[in-house]
Design a protein around this motif. Sequence first.
Motif, mmCIF file in Angstrom:
data_model
loop_
_atom_site.group_PDB
_atom_site.id
_atom_site.type_symbol
_atom_site.label_atom_id
_atom_site.label_comp_id
_atom_site.label_asym_id
_atom_site.label_seq_id
_atom_site.Cartn_x
_atom_site.Cartn_y
_atom_site.Cartn_z
ATOM 1 N N PHE B 60 0.763 -1.306 -0.098
ATOM 2 C CA PHE B 60 -0.043 -0.029 0.156
ATOM 3 C C PHE B 60 0.787 1.283 0.020
ATOM 4 N N ILE B 88 -7.747 -0.022 3.580
ATOM 5 C CA ILE B 88 -7.351 0.455 2.200
ATOM 6 C C ILE B 88 -8.609 0.409 1.269
ATOM 7 N N THR B 91 -9.590 3.973 1.569
ATOM 8 C CA THR B 91 -8.876 5.201 1.270
ATOM 9 C C THR B 91 -8.831 5.202 -0.251
#
Lengths: 191, 578
Positions: B60, B88, B91
């Motif tokens: 990531f 994630i 995001t």
Amino acid sequence: MKTKNVMIVGVGGQGSLLASKLLGRLLLTKGYDIKVSEVHGMSQRGGSVVTYVRYGDKVYSPIIDRGEADFIVSFELLEAARWTEYLKPDGKVITNTQQINPMPVITGVAKYPEKLAEKMSDAGIDVDAFDALALAEEAGSAKAVNIVLMGRLSNYFDASVDEWMRAIEESVPAKFLEMNKKAFELGRNFG
Amino acid sequence: MKKLMLGNEAVARGLFEAGVSFVSSYPGTPSTEITEAVAKYDEIYAEWAPNEKVAMEAAFGACLAGRRSFCGMKHVGLNVAADPLFTIAYTGVNAGIVIGVADDAGMHSSQNEQDSRHYAMASKIPMLEPSNSAEAIAFTKLAYELSEKFDTPVLLKMCTRVSHSQSVVEPGERVEVKKEYEKNGAKFIMMPGNAKKRHPIVEERTAALTEYAETADFNILEDGADKSIGIITSSTSYQYVKEVFGDKYPVLKLGMVWPLPVKKIQALSGSVDKLVVVEELDGFIEQHCRNIGVEVSGKDVFSCIGEISQNLVAQKFGKETVCGAAVSDEIPARPPVMCAGCPHRGLFYTLAKNKITVMGDIGCYTLGAVPPLSALDSTICMGASISGLHGFNKANEGASDGKTVAVIGDSTFMHSGMTGLVNIAYNGSNSTVIILDNSITGMTGHQQNPTTGYNLKGNPASKIDLETLCRAMGINRVAVVDPYNLAECETVIREELEADEPSVIISRRPCALLKYVKHRKPLVVKTDKCKSCKMCMKIGCPAISMEGGKAKIDATLCTGCGVCEQLCKFDALVGEEE
């Protein structure tokens, strides 16, 4: 062409991956669609291992199921007998007569069946059993059993010796090439 | 040019062609060869991380930096990495990130057969599922396009049969991808105020991906003349269906298994008499069909246990299959065993002999559970030996301290054993942990790890000193033994079990299969001295058997480790001096 099926069976560590690699190379030069399924991980540690090689105009499934194998090529006698249900009614078993005791036999909880090659024949199975280990040692290395067996298989295969030799050249290190070529010839011409 | 390529190598090829420049993974069958194959491309930085969570977080970070990145793991590894995964998902990405996960239906080399598709639904990110090597390349590249287009991590799901099958591919060229990093706290700092704003975006993204799934060309409806049955399938199950039926029935092949199309499935349902879902493990697609009001058959016909095959598909649809002949003798099983010369053997023999309760872990040494050693009491997941030992000893209020140990490999200890050891020191259980340091990650086929001194590419790397590490974590008693030396193992294990504080024993010997390991000559049997007592048979060495009532050593297998030699009271097994 209808899909053809070759099973390569043996004991983890015997070198069946090289045999399937060689067969895959050969079949690719013949223009077939091919699938080769291998075994990795835990079962490789001295366990029963099987590799499936399938080729034809269009191959879907990566595995060979019961009643489908045209050939079972076995590195060890007990392993040949273990997989015969996977053979087609007109399929053929090509097997090394070497015997390797599995742990249940070593510890005494099971027995290694006697005269397995004869019993397979008696059960109506077409068996070509021979001492591939002796031929491999004659060629120069016990590790060449895989190539001896491929030499034997070549008698029943629609490919020339030249095509096999080219596939061997692409599959083994140069320093072992002559030994492997000899192993192939010994397997092909034995008996 | 056409090539035969392993499914996992094809994923690596797809990563190369997609312009991926960062890969971090933890090995695990059947996923390992993806990252091993990646390591052969100089254009890609690749590493073994200590565990899957670290791998995903590192990948990531690379995606945040503007480079396409990847992390690979097996199904149970995704449990370890689930924490970053779910966030994630909120995001989204800068450059694309793809998470490769390989399931193991049939448990060829795993402790469970969990179905990773649930993770895609639960974490709300798309999952692509190739059915052969050519698709593995194509779907890997496509995954990066989707990742960047829809601003989402993408899961790429493999399974044993796709990962470990070679099929024909035509490799393509690499494209380079690089994006700039720009600070964007609202997108990448997931504290409540920001996360609350991201969650609706995630839901909108799933809706957009569902719409995309209706028309995307990887969800293909292959028509068939016989409309009495329609089949929905994916991955290797698709191959079995086509093997049996060819073009007979309409088949909806799903290349993306989450999110799933709605209208496409409803339309197929309306055009056939009966709809059947053929999928391995759980009824995941089947449940989706029910949720959208489509009546289907699925797990009422196919089991949620184990793999599917072409014969199984044929039988479930009422077609006959044949079976070859068999000999009438019972064929003894050939289970995997610890190799001849395995350094774990001497240690397990000592534990079994002293009737010690052993909390096991994940690795080759799980084979210590197999007769005749039968040395293990439990195996759960990576690291569970140490944490489990702590709970076991605490619950027993001292009664088990002196006769219970944990065994864990060097790589597994790095992966998730350390936190368990910290717990033993911090919360003070009188526990003894044995680290089986064979200087490699063994079971998955010899991968480097932080204790070996080498990295994935084989270059020298920082080497963790286990003794120093254990002391730093609060363990005062740290001993090292050679597992080939039975007397030493016995003495040290007894001492550490008797000690009145936590301890670590490092059982140190490199894996006998490592190329650099030099072996002694094979042992020989002095048959005149052999009294047929079978003591040497108690260690389950595949090189030793009994023939004609006498011990026999297979010289092609024996590495001369000498463990059997130490057991023989009659000096019948003889090896050369070191």
